[in-house]
Design a protein around this motif. Structure first.
Motif, mmCIF file in Angstrom:
data_model
loop_
_atom_site.group_PDB
_atom_site.id
_atom_site.type_symbol
_atom_site.label_atom_id
_atom_site.label_comp_id
_atom_site.label_asym_id
_atom_site.label_seq_id
_atom_site.Cartn_x
_atom_site.Cartn_y
_atom_site.Cartn_z
ATOM 1 N N ALA A 1 28.695 23.566 33.081
ATOM 2 C CA ALA A 1 27.853 23.515 31.887
ATOM 3 C C ALA A 1 26.492 24.157 32.153
ATOM 4 C CB ALA A 1 27.681 22.072 31.432
ATOM 5 N N LEU A 2 25.849 23.772 33.246
ATOM 6 C CA LEU A 2 24.532 24.319 33.560
ATOM 7 C C LEU A 2 24.587 25.827 33.746
ATOM 8 C CD1 LEU A 2 23.337 21.578 36.084
ATOM 9 C CD2 LEU A 2 22.526 21.905 33.737
ATOM 10 N N ARG A 3 25.614 26.294 34.398
ATOM 11 C CA ARG A 3 25.741 27.742 34.616
ATOM 12 C C ARG A 3 25.981 28.488 33.308
ATOM 13 N NH1 ARG A 3 30.332 28.715 38.044
ATOM 14 N NH2 ARG A 3 29.587 30.868 38.174
ATOM 15 N N SER A 4 26.674 27.842 32.362
ATOM 16 C CA SER A 4 26.881 28.495 31.061
ATOM 17 C C SER A 4 25.560 28.646 30.321
ATOM 18 C CB SER A 4 27.887 27.707 30.219
ATOM 19 O OG SER A 4 27.326 26.560 29.609
ATOM 20 N N PRO B 1 35.930 25.587 38.867
ATOM 21 C CA PRO B 1 34.684 26.268 38.499
ATOM 22 C C PRO B 1 35.000 27.482 37.627
ATOM 23 C CG PRO B 1 34.725 25.773 40.846
ATOM 24 C CD PRO B 1 36.103 25.493 40.330
ATOM 25 N N LEU B 2 34.217 27.654 36.564
ATOM 26 C CA LEU B 2 34.468 28.746 35.636
ATOM 27 C C LEU B 2 33.740 30.013 36.066
ATOM 28 C CD1 LEU B 2 34.230 26.821 32.237
ATOM 29 C CD2 LEU B 2 36.288 27.454 33.526
ATOM 30 N N ASP B 3 34.282 31.131 35.631
ATOM 31 C CA ASP B 3 33.730 32.447 35.936
ATOM 32 C C ASP B 3 32.815 32.866 34.787
ATOM 33 O OD1 ASP B 3 33.200 35.070 36.545
ATOM 34 O OD2 ASP B 3 35.248 35.789 36.195
ATOM 35 N N SER C 1 31.016 35.730 34.699
ATOM 36 C CA SER C 1 30.745 37.161 34.744
ATOM 37 C C SER C 1 30.935 37.754 33.352
ATOM 38 C CB SER C 1 31.676 37.839 35.753
ATOM 39 O OG SER C 1 33.039 37.653 35.380
ATOM 40 N N ALA C 2 30.658 39.042 33.210
ATOM 41 C CA ALA C 2 30.704 39.711 31.909
ATOM 42 C C ALA C 2 32.013 39.415 31.167
ATOM 43 C CB ALA C 2 30.540 41.216 32.105
ATOM 44 N N GLY C 3 31.899 39.091 29.892
ATOM 45 C CA GLY C 3 33.060 38.795 29.068
ATOM 46 C C GLY C 3 33.507 37.354 29.088
ATOM 47 N N TRP C 4 32.689 36.475 29.718
ATOM 48 C CA TRP C 4 33.136 35.083 29.879
ATOM 49 C C TRP C 4 33.288 34.350 28.548
ATOM 50 C CZ3 TRP C 4 30.319 30.784 28.351
ATOM 51 C CH2 TRP C 4 28.972 30.961 28.077
ATOM 52 N N GLN C 5 32.447 34.664 27.584
ATOM 53 C CA GLN C 5 32.540 33.957 26.307
ATOM 54 C C GLN C 5 33.843 34.287 25.577
ATOM 55 O OE1 GLN C 5 28.898 33.546 23.958
ATOM 56 N NE2 GLN C 5 27.758 34.596 25.577
ATOM 57 N N GLU C 6 34.216 35.542 25.609
ATOM 58 C CA GLU C 6 35.470 35.935 24.965
ATOM 59 C C GLU C 6 36.667 35.303 25.667
ATOM 60 O OE1 GLU C 6 33.037 37.954 25.868
ATOM 61 O OE2 GLU C 6 32.260 38.498 23.874
ATOM 62 N N ARG C 7 36.624 35.257 27.006
ATOM 63 C CA ARG C 7 37.727 34.646 27.752
ATOM 64 C C ARG C 7 37.822 33.150 27.445
ATOM 65 N NH1 ARG C 7 35.439 37.879 31.854
ATOM 66 N NH2 ARG C 7 34.511 36.057 32.887
ATOM 67 N N GLN D 1 34.132 19.646 28.311
ATOM 68 C CA GLN D 1 35.088 19.580 29.420
ATOM 69 C C GLN D 1 35.521 18.124 29.596
ATOM 70 O OE1 GLN D 1 33.475 22.494 32.709
ATOM 71 N NE2 GLN D 1 31.737 21.664 31.548
ATOM 72 N N ASN D 2 36.804 17.869 29.385
ATOM 73 C CA ASN D 2 37.310 16.493 29.400
ATOM 74 C C ASN D 2 37.101 15.835 30.760
ATOM 75 O OD1 ASN D 2 38.228 16.723 26.741
ATOM 76 N ND2 ASN D 2 40.213 17.535 27.381
#
Length: 301
Positions: free
Chosen positions: A25-28, A128-130, A132-138, A205-206
């Motif tokens: 969450a913090l990284r987002s 852990p989520l990635d 990098s570029a395009g993360w919102q679309e993914r 995130q559950n």
């Protein structure tokens, strides 16, 4: 100067899964760019180290309840150390996207006071989520296949100009009731309370409730009962259906007419217009006699 300060009081980072989803969450939030400042509040175990690692501003001194839970009133006061025109209180397991910035920027251009809330999407996240570029679309694509829209009850984020909500009761964060009170408070103060679910995409995130006593959801926690008392009583527990506006394609629109909404507006009129809790209880008895009598017998009015 940032446009938006996002602030939160995370749980301890001792549970590996809780630690991982909070870091996600913090990284987002950091991934939203230079217009966003992130502020973490509290002294929970592992928080200082995580804040230092991610380069996040950390304010450890927060007032707490008798149970040791950070108080919402103190959190809001600390968040005003920021100079950003917009503040956003968010639960520490919520992934935000640039939608939150777009909504705030558009509304701030035409309104001095408002509150933005909305539904979340629930998603199982075990890694852990990635970012990098395009993360919102993914992320949107993953949620489309795996996620579930949460029911429209309270909210997991509260976006508002810094001039709003200067007087907050001493609610315990992470317990039920205070988020519903925010919707009520905005309505009773007469500024737009906006359901931005159609425009603002957020992901919860559950997780389990092992961080709470007995592993029980916060709805059953004694601090939830105290939150409801501080809110003024059960009649102030508003839900997303009680907003005054929706945000659709960047524009404020009124909710569509329905008889259910009409009678709900009649029911809450004494609260939001006359500021009279006794009148609200009396009208509730007239409109819902069986439910009201049952709640009266159970001491929940």
């Amino acid at each position: 100067m940032p446009l938006l300060t996002i602030f939160t009081a995370p749980k301890p980072f001792t549970n590996p899964h809780i630690a991982m989803i909070q870091r996600n969450a913090l990284r987002s939030w950091l991934a939203l760019g230079e217009e966003v400042e992130v502020l973490v509040i509290g002294e929970e175990e592992g928080l200082a180290e995580t804040a230092a690692e991610l380069g996040i501003r950390h304010l450890p001194q927060v007032e707490r309840s008798a149970y040791g839970t950070p108080l919402v009133s103190s959190m809001f006061a600390l968040a005003r150390h920021s100079n950003a025109p917009l503040l956003c209180c968010v639960n520490a397991d919520i992934i935000l996207t640039s939608d939150i910035l777009n909504a705030g920027r558009n509304l701030l251009a035409t309104r001095q006071r408002f509150l933005v809330v909305g539904q979340r999407w629930d998603l199982d996240v075990d890694e852990p989520l990635d970012f990098s570029a395009g993360w919102q679309e993914r992320l949107r694509e993953r949620v489309r296949h795996e996620g579930k829209l949460h029911k429209a009850t309270g909210s997991d984020y509260f976006l508002f100009p810094r001039e709003c909500f200067n007087d907050i009761p001493a609610f315990a964060i992470g317990r039920a009731g205070w988020d519903n009170w925010m919707i009520y408070a905005g309505r009773s103060q007469g500024f737009p309370v906006v359901d931005a679910s159609k425009d603002v995409f957020i992901v919860h995130q559950n997780h389990d409730y092992s961080h709470l006593p007995g592993g029980q959801p916060h709805y059953k926690h004694p601090e939830t009962l105290e939150n409801v008392r501080l809110a003024g009583g059960r009649r102030t527990i508003f839900e997303l259906s009680d907003v005054s506006h929706h945000l659709v394609n960047g524009k404020l629109v009124r909710p569509p007419f329905s008889w259910r909404r009409f009678w709900r507006e009649v029911e809450i009129f004494p609260l939001i217009k006359l500021h009279s809790y006794p009148l609200a209880v009396g009208l509730y008895f007239l409109l819902h006699p069986r439910k009201a009598y049952r709640e009266y017998r159970e001491g929940r009015l």
